[in-house]
Design a protein around this motif. Structure first.
Motif, short mmCIF file in Angstrom:
data_model
loop_
_atom_site.label_atom_id
_atom_site.label_comp_id
_atom_site.label_asym_id
_atom_site.label_seq_id
_atom_site.Cartn_x
_atom_site.Cartn_y
_atom_site.Cartn_z
N SER A 164 -2.87 8.86 -8.16
CA SER A 164 -4.25 8.14 -7.38
C SER A 164 -4.36 6.64 -7.60
N GLU A 165 -2.76 5.75 -7.58
CA GLU A 165 -1.76 4.57 -8.08
C GLU A 165 -1.80 4.53 -6.32
N ARG A 166 -2.52 4.00 -5.79
CA ARG A 166 -2.32 2.72 -4.43
C ARG A 166 -1.40 1.68 -3.67
N PHE B 169 10.34 0.44 1.34
CA PHE B 169 9.03 -0.57 1.77
C PHE B 169 9.31 -0.53 3.20
N HIS B 170 8.21 -1.01 4.01
CA HIS B 170 8.08 -0.88 6.12
C HIS B 170 7.69 -2.35 5.82
N HIS C 57 0.83 -1.01 0.04
CA HIS C 57 -0.02 0.21 0.16
C HIS C 57 0.49 1.09 -0.36
N PHE C 58 0.95 2.17 -0.82
CA PHE C 58 1.09 3.47 -0.68
C PHE C 58 0.32 4.68 -0.99
N PRO C 59 0.62 4.85 0.64
CA PRO C 59 -0.49 5.47 1.46
C PRO C 59 -0.47 7.24 0.33
N LYS C 60 0.74 7.75 -0.28
CA LYS C 60 0.61 8.54 -1.24
C LYS C 60 0.49 8.41 -2.17
#
Length: 149
Positions: free
Chosen positions: A30-32, A115-116, A20-23
């Protein structure tokens, strides 16, 4: 989860492959949701594939294997957004621009993706340090195939 991809056609994803890319990613805000996909015959490169748009797929690699003296500090907004507590929580990839011949391909060292690992979140962080280039030529790096691993 079943998705269409740019390079692999229709595939089934496991939850371990999803990020997941919050921003979002710069240029694709827009791609999360993305999947990190292996490239069968090349362990050095991977594909960061949008789960919503099959045309959005970035070739990525570990910049530390391609650039000997690469290092940067993760900024506070990234640490907060990804909830990073220790260095072992993360890994970093850089976006490649592949060219022919491969040795002329470049990696973006100014915008690493952090990446976490346990939280499955990521962010592309912009570095304002002229020490590293946006288009760093990867040169003649050894390829790592399954047969060599």
């Amino acid at each position: 989860m079943h998705i269409k991809t740019k390079f692999f056609g229709d595939i089934e994803l496991s939850t371990e492959q999803l990020w997941h890319f919050p921003k979002g990613i710069p240029g694709f805000e827009s791609e999360r949701k993305f999947a990190l996909l292996p490239i069968e015959e090349n362990l050095m490169f991977q594909v960061l594939q949008s789960t919503n748009d099959s045309d959005i797929a970035l070739i990525v690699a570990n910049p530390y294997t391609l650039v000997e003296d690469y290092s940067f500090d993760i900024d506070d907004p990234t640490i907060e957004l990804l909830d990073i507590k220790q260095e072992d929580d993360i890994f970093v990839l850089g976006v490649l621009s592949l060219k022919d011949p491969l040795e002329t391909s470049t990696i973006n060292l100014q915008a690493p993706i952090v990446f976490h690992t346990s939280k499955k979140v990521a962010k592309q962080m912009i570095i304002n340090d002229n020490k590293f280039a946006v288009r760093h030529i990867i040169g003649s790096q050894p390829s790592l195939t399954k047969e060599e691993a």
